[in-house]
Design a protein around this motif. Structure first.
Motif, PDB file in Angstrom:
ATOM      1  N   LEU A  78       0.827  -1.210   0.000  1.00 55.55           N
ATOM      2  CA  LEU A  78       0.000   0.000   0.000  1.00 55.55           C
ATOM      3  C   LEU A  78       0.862   1.262   0.000  1.00 55.55           C
ATOM      4  N   THR A  79       1.951   1.235   0.743  1.00 54.21           N
ATOM      5  CA  THR A  79       2.840   2.402   0.790  1.00 54.21           C
ATOM      6  C   THR A  79       3.486   2.652  -0.567  1.00 54.21           C
ATOM      7  N   HIS A  80       3.997   1.580  -1.178  1.00 51.20           N
ATOM      8  CA  HIS A  80       4.718   1.726  -2.443  1.00 51.20           C
ATOM      9  C   HIS A  80       3.800   2.019  -3.621  1.00 51.20           C
ATOM     10  N   ASN A  81       2.601   1.443  -3.606  1.00 56.44           N
ATOM     11  CA  ASN A  81       1.714   1.561  -4.763  1.00 56.44           C
ATOM     12  C   ASN A  81       0.710   2.700  -4.672  1.00 56.44           C
ATOM     13  N   ILE A  82       0.333   3.097  -3.469  1.00 51.33           N
ATOM     14  CA  ILE A  82      -0.711   4.116  -3.325  1.00 51.33           C
ATOM     15  C   ILE A  82      -0.202   5.373  -2.619  1.00 51.33           C
ATOM     16  N   ILE A  83       0.329   5.217  -1.424  1.00 57.85           N
ATOM     17  CA  ILE A  83       0.683   6.387  -0.608  1.00 57.85           C
ATOM     18  C   ILE A  83       1.798   7.213  -1.251  1.00 57.85           C
ATOM     19  N   LEU A  84       2.911   6.570  -1.582  1.00 56.19           N
ATOM     20  CA  LEU A  84       4.035   7.322  -2.151  1.00 56.19           C
ATOM     21  C   LEU A  84       3.721   7.903  -3.534  1.00 56.19           C
ATOM     22  N   PRO A  85       3.072   7.157  -4.451  1.00 55.29           N
ATOM     23  CA  PRO A  85       2.716   7.779  -5.736  1.00 55.29           C
ATOM     24  C   PRO A  85       1.765   8.968  -5.584  1.00 55.29           C
ATOM     25  N   LEU A  86       0.840   8.886  -4.620  1.00 52.48           N
ATOM     26  CA  LEU A  86      -0.056  10.016  -4.387  1.00 52.48           C
ATOM     27  C   LEU A  86       0.723  11.230  -3.879  1.00 52.48           C
ATOM     28  N   LEU A  87       1.647  10.997  -2.943  1.00 54.97           N
ATOM     29  CA  LEU A  87       2.470  12.094  -2.429  1.00 54.97           C
ATOM     30  C   LEU A  87       3.340  12.690  -3.537  1.00 54.97           C
ATOM     31  N   ALA A  88       3.844  11.811  -4.416  1.00 52.26           N
ATOM     32  CA  ALA A  88       4.741  12.272  -5.476  1.00 52.26           C
ATOM     33  C   ALA A  88       4.031  13.169  -6.483  1.00 52.26           C
ATOM     34  N   ARG A  89       2.700  13.038  -6.591  1.00 51.25           N
ATOM     35  CA  ARG A  89       1.957  13.885  -7.533  1.00 51.25           C
ATOM     36  C   ARG A  89       2.009  15.345  -7.109  1.00 51.25           C
TER      37      ARG A  89
END
Length: 279
Positions: A147-158
């Protein structure tokens, strides 16, 4: 860096298509226990696909380690990430098929007969309290990391591009958010819709396929990746992408054939179809 949507790039799209196809099979066959066991049993279609994808991903990461060393012959975080991840994924591949124990008809040592919940020679099914190492620790850890690698971090990176640069500074990458959402959604659907003691195998296969395609997409094609990929020339990238799509289709066919050969039939012959084994 390739900035196109994931579905524009065939490397990422083929992983989504394969996962959706297997999920559709599970839904279509959920009323047929014989077919469901063929799909999810030890050494069945789903488990062989996991092994093949993990093994191929380990090889891709090992290739990247060699390529990194040839480009920059020194030990750095990128090289350590490739070597470490290659070894970790290779371990996952071998664990999936119990180090080929069932295929080679090798009896388990006394320790594993006593301490392994399936009496097999593998680590992830070692007894831990009332459960197994896999269920008690590994599944929770995989869920948090996934969840961190696929959802949380990509969302933050946007909103904060520095997040992606920080992740890539450790030799890692962020998968495309759209493809990741589909992957997580398929895992959730498999748990909600499929009523089978081994339904967790579906989520593991979805992850194996997802990571094989996103690893190749990022490091080799530059999909959503900020550093130079292996194939920087568009013509080379196009040709290799086509070969990769063919490889993924071949892996699915191979997993299906292996399940029809020495794998699933042997397991089903010695285990009743109603076996409650869920590890």
């Amino acid at each position: 860096m390739v900035k196109n949507k994931w579905y524009v790039h065939p490397v990422i799209a083929v992983g989504v298509i394969i996962n959706v196809f297997v999920m559709a099979l599970a839904i279509l066959w959920k009323g047929d226990q014989a077919q469901m066991w063929r799909l999810l049993v030890e050494d069945g279609i789903v488990e062989w696909m996991q092994f093949l994808c993990f093994a191929a991903t380990s090889g891709l990461l090992a290739f990247l380690a060699v390529e990194q060393w040839q480009r920059t012959p020194k030990v750095n975080l990128q090289l350590l990430a490739f070597v470490g991840l290659s070894a970790l994924v290779a371990l996952a591949a071998l664990e999936e098929v119990s180090w080929f124990q069932r295929i080679l008809h090798i009896a388990s040592p006394e320790y594993f007969l006593t301490h392994n919940r399936q009496s097999e020679t593998n680590l992830h099914n070692l007894a831990l309290g009332k459960g197994s190492l896999h269920k008690t620790i590994l599944l929770k850890l995989i869920a948090i990391v996934g969840l961190t690698h696929n959802i949380i971090l990509p969302l933050l990176a946007r909103k904060r591009p520095g997040v992606q640069r920080f992740v890539e500074s450790f030799g890692l990458y962020l998968p495309p958010l759209s493809a990741s959402v589909i992957y997580i959604a398929l895992v959730a659907v498999s748990h909600l819709v499929v009523d089978h003691p081994r339904k967790g195998e579906l989520g593991e296969m979805f992850g194996a396929v997802h990571y094989m395609t996103t690893v190749f997409g990022a490091y080799f094609m530059g999909v959503g990746y900020g550093k130079p990929p292996v194939f920087e020339q568009p013509a080379d990238a196009r040709r290799v992408s086509t070969l990769f799509v063919m490889l993924m289709a071949f892996l699915l066919m191979t997993g299906w054939l292996l399940s029809a050969g020495a794998g699933a039939p042997q397991y089903l012959a010695s285990h009743p179809i109603t076996a409650p084994n869920t590890d």
